[in-house]
Every structure is written in structure tokens, then in C-alpha cells.
Write an enzyme that holds these catalytic residues in place. Structure first.
Site, PDB file in Angstrom:
ATOM      1  N   TYR A 226      10.112  52.742 -16.122  1.00 42.23           N
ATOM      2  CA  TYR A 226      10.873  51.508 -15.895  1.00 42.23           C
ATOM      3  C   TYR A 226      11.758  51.090 -17.050  1.00 42.23           C
ATOM      4  CZ  TYR A 226       6.541  49.999 -18.153  1.00 42.23           C
ATOM      5  OH  TYR A 226       5.466  49.894 -18.992  1.00 42.23           O
ATOM      6  N   LYS A 312       1.616  36.611 -13.518  1.00 42.21           N
ATOM      7  CA  LYS A 312       0.269  37.096 -13.181  1.00 42.21           C
ATOM      8  C   LYS A 312      -0.222  36.380 -11.933  1.00 42.21           C
ATOM      9  CE  LYS A 312      -1.279  39.493 -16.923  1.00 42.21           C
ATOM     10  NZ  LYS A 312      -2.589  39.995 -17.176  1.00 42.21           N
ATOM     11  N   CYS A 409     -35.810  10.146  -9.570  1.00 41.95           N
ATOM     12  CA  CYS A 409     -36.936   9.217  -9.452  1.00 41.95           C
ATOM     13  C   CYS A 409     -38.093   9.573 -10.367  1.00 41.95           C
ATOM     14  CB  CYS A 409     -37.411   9.147  -7.999  1.00 41.95           C
ATOM     15  SG  CYS A 409     -38.278  10.628  -7.468  1.00 41.95           S
ATOM     16  N   CYS A 429     -37.549   9.222  -2.311  1.00 40.52           N
ATOM     17  CA  CYS A 429     -36.650   9.357  -3.465  1.00 40.52           C
ATOM     18  C   CYS A 429     -35.266   8.805  -3.092  1.00 40.52           C
ATOM     19  CB  CYS A 429     -36.529  10.827  -3.854  1.00 40.52           C
ATOM     20  SG  CYS A 429     -35.268  11.114  -5.111  1.00 40.52           S
TER      21      CYS A 429
HETATM   22  S1  IVH Z   1       8.140  46.078 -18.739  1.00 37.61           S
HETATM   23  C1  IVH Z   1       8.508  44.903 -23.395  1.00 37.61           C
HETATM   24  N1  IVH Z   1       7.598  46.775 -16.317  1.00 37.61           N
HETATM   25  O1  IVH Z   1       2.586  45.551 -18.307  1.00 37.61           O
HETATM   26  C2  IVH Z   1       7.511  45.175 -22.367  1.00 37.61           C
HETATM   27  N2  IVH Z   1       5.811  46.592 -17.864  1.00 37.61           N
HETATM   28  O2  IVH Z   1       1.855  43.125 -19.982  1.00 37.61           O
HETATM   29  C3  IVH Z   1       8.128  45.971 -21.284  1.00 37.61           C
HETATM   30  N3  IVH Z   1       3.642  47.152 -16.912  1.00 37.61           N
HETATM   31  O3  IVH Z   1       2.737  46.835 -21.529  1.00 37.61           O
HETATM   32  C4  IVH Z   1       7.199  46.075 -20.178  1.00 37.61           C
HETATM   33  N4  IVH Z   1       4.367  47.654 -14.897  1.00 37.61           N
HETATM   34  O4  IVH Z   1       1.961  48.363 -19.633  1.00 37.61           O
HETATM   35  C5  IVH Z   1       7.103  46.518 -17.531  1.00 37.61           C
HETATM   36  N5  IVH Z   1       7.280  47.434 -14.120  1.00 37.61           N
HETATM   37  C6  IVH Z   1       6.793  47.178 -15.335  1.00 37.61           C
HETATM   38  C7  IVH Z   1       5.419  47.285 -15.628  1.00 37.61           C
HETATM   39  C8  IVH Z   1       4.975  46.971 -16.903  1.00 37.61           C
HETATM   40  C9  IVH Z   1       3.311  47.564 -15.678  1.00 37.61           C
HETATM   41  C10 IVH Z   1       2.683  46.916 -17.999  1.00 37.61           C
HETATM   42  C11 IVH Z   1       3.065  47.580 -19.281  1.00 37.61           C
HETATM   43  C12 IVH Z   1       3.209  46.488 -20.274  1.00 37.61           C
HETATM   44  C13 IVH Z   1       2.369  45.421 -19.675  1.00 37.61           C
HETATM   45  C14 IVH Z   1       2.828  44.074 -20.174  1.00 37.61           C
END
Ligand code: IVH
Length: 670
Positions: A226, A312, A409, A429
């Protein structure tokens, strides 16, 4: 405990959990607990900047490297993400981005790319001349572990890139174990009697960090990329994902391009219930400003880029401090412990109290006041304490001693053989009465609007109610004299109490508050027996024959009906004119639809005559009203006969009644 001490404690615990999680792949606590503690620490630290510590777990990224893999330096370091726990936090993230980007953008920036946050572990892949040369874990963000041979063993990781890829390319991605592989792996481990992995992330981490790449190969790991870390600088995240895919790297096809933060919020809402259907575990969504040029300008904090945030999903588990244990006395006298907690966010709400179930749970889990406890909320169910988080200080606290006397009680609280609960032994009670009244007025029982805790407490304080049936003896002047009730509420309550007398039989049965008799069993009893007297007269065996009534419930019913409280109550209900309607069923028979009143001396016992009338489809009442359709007249009938005649209600003699109910014909009705 003061906040400085709490910060120190949290730093120490989290430091240990991080080591266990990231380095040893053997987490001591769930992700949700870890997150909630980390959140508490971050909040406390933001209130106490004077306690800033560069080495605090809140300032570090991940865990550190294991000594048995070669170290790899990440340049620049791998950052983590800040978290948003609810839509409001997404909105403030958007505002922050807009403000930092420049006043002109106030009112929203965008578009944003939204990607599933895959619950795996970060890897960095280095390609040179189209070939995979180096692959590393994240480690602490600065130093990771060289796991190249293991990555080469994963089918999903391209060893060679498609033509057109940059000569040198560094990408970031997530290695994960699909849920099906995770489950298969755990089944296999179970069969081999080896410890199970707690979650797919853990299993993925354990599988990747193997000394023998053949083990890694056998586990079915997968990969999504990604981020381009080096070799190309696309202007947009959406473009970056397309480039990655074009070079042959696996990219998650599930993603959204949202015009603004409102659309992002809508995606979070729509996706939450869908995520279970994916083949891999997702613990949130990652929201990324699509404009990577602006993102680079915005830069990052020590830990995370400013232009990205992880949303989250509400966790169903959290950790918080047990401040105290309140023991309440229920309707049946059962002592139930409730945890009083430091408020904590859980599944979208703030939780301050949770169920502790019973004294055995507290003892088995050795839960002590002051402990850090794990709280869970599943679905609509009230939150519950499920155990403690191992933390320092537990041993120094005294074990919890469950009360052996009623906290209200003071009578002895007894726990009978085979019972999970301890009950107050005092039949009068005050706590029991209070709970009974509340239960009696509840929806499932007599549904008395206005009989809430406040009114019940007023009635009890004024000494107007000593037994549940006293409720139905209240009169207007008594109620109107009650301080803080008011004329209107008094009148309404009286009307509700009057209406409660004709609630269906099953509701009345629920209202009696017999242990184990809930809505379902009450319905079954009402259907089988038709009226309260018949239920009261039934033997334990007859009761136990009713579908859904077990031996224990049957015993409880029989015990209640023949016991002093039940006997008194049954008498009172009759005297008070309670006429619960029988169960709604199709009424047939020669007296179907009739409302019958008997008067005078009959040739058979009155109860028998009433039962006969009911068995022929009639409803039986004791007083003549305008609703009455038929009066059966025995010898020496008096006032009731006069009233029937004056109201023009049909009458028949006792003999006619006998003939009719015997032959089943409606002859004789005049
Ligand atoms: S972007 C600068 N994209 O989530 C950080 N992270 O809590 C860039 N993760 O350490 C992270 N899927 O291990 C990104 N589509 C996604 C993700 C992803 C899972 C995890 C990754 C990261 C953590 C952050």
C-alpha cells in the site's frame, strides 16, 4: 493512585506487553486491551507534558527486533498511525489537516483514500532490477529483521516485478494470514497439542519469523502492498496503488475514494458490519489524504504522518481499573456483585459499571479491588468483567472477601448446596421488596407506567407499601400527600394500577417474581392451566410436564404457591379483584364470548361452576358490570340478580346452566 504513578505503571505494563507481542509473538493481552491502555497512557501524558519521556511506549513504534535475525535499518524510519475511535475524531482529524494545510482549506480537505486496515504485520520489500533483494519486518520502526528467505517462500510475494517497474523500488505492505488458513493452522496445532495462536496477526508474525523458510511456506501467508517508499513519487495515493498493481505487486482491491470526510464517515459505518465477510481480519480502516504532495508537506509527528489516520472499529474489550465492588440484593435476595470502574470507552459507549457475575468468578479469577480488569461488551449484552490484566501490585492487594451478610438488612446471606448465588435469608428484607416492586411494574410483568425507582422509593419511604399487593390498596389521598409526586402523577399511577388488574395471566405470573419464571415459562403455564388458581393447585409433577418448565422451576413454583408469601398474595389478589385474562386463544364452546357472573347458592361448588363455564368458552367475573352478558342464578340470589335485571342482562337458572354445559347446546338462553 495519582496520575504520575498511573503513567509509570502503564508505561511499565505496556512495555512488557509490547515485548511479548512484537518480539516474542506471544501476546499477554488482547489487542483491544492493549489499545485501551495505550489510549489511557496517551491521554494522561497529554495532561502531563512535564512527564514526557522519549522512551515511553506511547512514543515508540512497535517492538524491536529479535536477536536471531540480521538487523535491517529502515531509512527513513517506518512510522505508525494515529487512531480515531469514532466519527468525531475523524472530523477533528480532517479539521487538523485543513488547518495545517493552510487557512484557505478550512472547511475540509480531500479527497481521501480509505483502505481496510489489515491485521497482519508490516514488511518492507526492496526490489532492484525487478528482483526481490531484501525483505524486512518493521521491528521498532528504525531497525527491523531481515526475513528475506521467508518472504521468498511466500507465494503471494512477487520475486520478480513486471516490466516497467523502477530499477530500484522499496514498498511497504502487510503480510497476513487469511482467516481460513489461520483456523486450519490452529486446528492442526490443536491436534498436535501445541499452543494455539491467539489471532491471525499473531499467527502471521509467528509464521514469518521462522528460522526455517519451509515452515513459512507451509502456512498460507498472503500480502497486500500500500505504499511506495522509494523509486517513484506519485502525486496521489490512488495513483500509487495503481502503479503498485501494474508492477505486479498485490494490492487490495477493496478501497474507496471519498470526496470528503463525511463520505469517509459513511464508509466506516457501512463497512463495519461487512468486514466479517472478508477472507482476512480487518481491525479498522486507514484514511489517507489522496494528495501525496500535500501529505509530504504536512509531514509527521514523531510517530505518525499527519495526513493519515487509522479508524478503529469499536473494540468490544478494554482494560480499566476496578475501583470497587458493589453488592446488590435482587428480588429473590440474590447478592450480585457489580464492578465500579474507572470510566473506559467500550464498543462506542463509556462504561463505568460492569457485571461481575457471582462470587465464584471473583474468586476463580482472583479479582481484587485496584486491579486492572478486562471488560467486555458483546452485542447488546451489559458489559462484564472477564478477568484481570496481569500487572504489578496485584499480589500486594488483599483478596476480595464476598459478603456473608446482606448488605442491606444485615441478615445472614446463605449459599445453598449446588447454588451459584448467595441469598439474603430475611424474607422481609427491604431490598427484596424494592426489587420485587420494580419487577412487578416492569414491561414483561404488569407494565405499570410510572412505577419506576423514584416512585417505588417514595412509596417505601412513606411506609405505604409493605407487601407488593399493598400497591393495589393505595388511594388517591395517600398518593397525593406524597411529597415530590404531584397530583397528576398520582392520578395516572392509580389508573395504571387499576388497569394492571386485568393484565393477561402470563404477565401476572411473571409479576409474582418466582425464581426462573420468565415470559416464556409464564406463557406456557397460562396456556396449560388457564387461570391462577389452577396453577396454584397444580402439583410439582403437573407443572414439570409443561413444555419449557424444568424440575427446578416446577419446584420453585410449587414452593412459592404453597409458601406463606404466595398464599397471602393469592388471597390478596382475589380480594383485590384481580382478573387476569386467560391466554388469547380461539374460544369455542356453548358459552363462547359470554362474560358470566354467578350469584346465589349453586348446586355445585362455585369454583367448579366457574371452571365449567370457562371450559365452555366463557370468561368469568365476580361482579356484574355493563360488560356482563349472562348471570347464572342460584338459590337465594339477592342484590346481584336485581342488578342484572335492572341492567337487562340475560339470566339463566343453575339447572339451565347445567343442562347447557352438559349438552353443549345454547338452548335455554333467554
Ligand atoms: S498505512 C505511516 N495502510 O496498520 C503508516 N497501514 O497502525 C503507514 N496497516 O503499521 C501505514 N493495513 O501495519 C497502512 N492499508 C494499510 C494498512 C496499514 C494495515 C497496518 C500497518 C501499520 C499499522 C498502523
Amino acid at each position: 493512585m495519582d496520575e504520575a504513578a498511573r503513567i509509570a505503571e502503564l508505561r511499565q505494563s505496556l512495555g512488557r506487553f509490547i515485548q511479548a507481542y512484537f518480539v516474542d509473538d506471544q501476546p499477554e493481552v488482547s489487542d483491544a486491551v492493549y489499545d485501551s491502555l495505550m489510549r489511557e497512557l496517551t491521554e494522561l501524558e497529554s495532561r502531563h507534558p512535564e512527564l514526557y519521556d522519549r522512551d515511553s511506549p506511547s512514543q515508540r513504534v512497535g517492538g524491536g527486533a529479535r536477536a536471531d535475525f540480521r538487523a535491517v535499518q529502515h531509512e527513513p524510519p517506518l512510522l505508525s498511525l494515529a487512531n480515531a475511535m469514532d466519527p468525531d475524531e475523524l472530523l477533528s482529524f480532517d479539521r487538523r489537516v485543513a488547518q495545517t494545510a493552510g487557512a484557505g482549506l478550512a472547511g475540509g480537505v480531500g479527497p481521501y483514500v480509505v483502505e481496510p486496515k489489515i491485521d497482519g504485520l508490516t514488511v518492507v520489500l526492496h526490489y532492484a532490477d525487478g528482483r526481490l533483494r531484501l525483505g524486512a519486518t518493521r521491528g521498532d520502526g528504525q531497525t527491523g529483521e531481515d526475513v528475506t528467505p521467508n518472504l521468498l517462500a511466500i507465494e503471494a510475494v512477487p520475486k520478480e516485478l513486471a516490466p516497467g517497474a523502477p530499477a530500484r523500488l522499496e514498498v511497504r505492505g502487510e503480510v497476513f494470514l487469511p482467516v481460513a488458513s489461520f483456523e486450519a493452522l490452529n486446528r492442526q496445532r490443536e491436534a498436535e497439542e501445541r499452543p494455539l495462536f491467539q489471532n491471525p496477526r499473531n499467527a502471521a508474525a509467528g509464521s514469518l519469523r521462522q528460522q526455517d523458510p519451509r515452515v513459512t511456506a507451509s502456512r498460507g501467508l498472503s500480502l497486500f502492498c500500500y505504499e511506495i517508499r522509494g523509486g517513484a513519487t506519485p502525486g496521489r495515493q490512488s495513483e500509487a496503488l495503481e502503479l503498485l498493481a501494474g508492477w505486479g505487486l498485490p494490492v487490495n482491491p477493496v478501497r474507496w475514494l471519498c470526496a470528503g470526510i463525511e463520505d469517509v464517515v459513511a464508509v466506516t459505518e457501512a463497512f463495519a458490519p461487512e468486514r466479517e465477510r472478508l477472507a482476512y481480519a480487518v481491525d479498522g480502516l486507514v484514511v489517507k489524504l489522496d494528495d501525496l504532495v500535500l501529505s509530504r508537506q504536512l509531514g509527521s509527528t514523531q510517530k505518525a504522518p499527519r495526513a493519515q489516520i487509522a479508524f478503529k472499529f469499536p473494540a468490544d474489550e478494554a482494560a480499566t481499573t476496578l475501583l470497587g465492588i458493589e453488592v446488590q440484593v435482587g428480588r429473590t435476595g440474590a447478592l450480585t456483585p457489580t464492578a465500579v470502574l474507572t470510566p473506559v470507552r467500550l464498543a462506542g459507549t463509556t462504561v463505568q459499571r460492569a457485571s461481575l457475575h457471582n462470587e465464584d468468578l471473583i474468586r476463580q479469577k482472583d479479582i481484587r479491588i485496584g486491579d486492572l480488569v478486562r471488560v467486555r461488551k458483546a452485542g447488546e449484552i451489559i458489559p462484564e468483567v472477564i478477568g484481570i490484566v496481569p500487572a504489578d501490585g496485584h499480589d500486594a492487594r488483599p483478596p476480595y472477601a464476598f459478603p456473608t451478610v446482606c448488605p442491606v438488612c444485615g441478615a445472614e446471606a446463605v449459599r445453598e448446596e449446588g447454588e451459584a448465588v448467595r441469598r439474603c435469608s430475611n424474607p422481609s428484607c427491604p431490598a427484596k421488596l424494592r426489587e420485587w416492586l420494580l419487577h412487578l411494574g416492569s414491561r414483561a410483568a404488569l407494565d405499570i407506567d410510572g412505577l419506576g425507582p423514584r416512585t417505588v422509593d417514595l412509596l417505601l419511604e412513606a411506609g405505604l407499601v409493605h407487601e407488593p399487593e399493598d400497591l393495589f390498596r393505595l388511594n388517591a389521598s395517600e398518593l397525593e400527600n406524597l411529597p415530590r409526586l404531584g397530583m397528576k402523577s398520582a392520578a395516572k399511577l392509580l389508573a395504571e394500577l387499576a388497569a394492571a388488574r386485568t393484565r393477561p395471566l402470563d404477565r401476572l405470573l411473571v409479576a409474582l417474581g418466582i425464581p426462573h419464571v420468565g415470559e416464556r415459562s409464564a406463557q406456557a403455564l397460562a396456556e396449560r392451566f388457564g387461570d391462577l388458581d389452577a396453577v396454584a393447585a397444580a402439583s410439582t409433577d403437573q407443572l414439570a410436564e409443561v413444555a419449557g418448565i424444568g424440575a427446578t422451576t416446577a419446584q420453585e413454583i410449587a414452593r412459592f404457591m404453597s409458601g406463606p408469601v404466595g398464599q397471602r398474595l393469592l388471597g390478596s389478589l382475589q380480594e383485590l379483584g384481580f382478573q387476569p385474562e386467560g391466554p388469547a386463544r380461539e374460544v369455542t364452546g356453548p358459552l363462547a364470548g359470554e362474560i358470566v357472573v354467578f350469584t346465589g347458592r349453586l348446586t355445585r361448588p362455585r369454583g367448579e361452576a366457574q371452571a365449567l363455564a370457562r371450559s365452555c368458552g366463557a370468561a368469568v367475573e365476580t361482579d356484574i358490570t355493563r360488560r356482563t352478558t349472562l348471570v347464572v342464578v342460584g338459590e337465594e340470589a339477592g342484590q346481584k340478580l336485581d342488578k342484572a335485571l335492572s341492567l337487562g342482562i340475560r339470566t339463566m337458572t343453575d339447572e339451565e346452566f347445567g343442562a347447557l354445559t352438559n349438552t353443549g347446546e345454547r338452548k335455554g338462553l333467554t
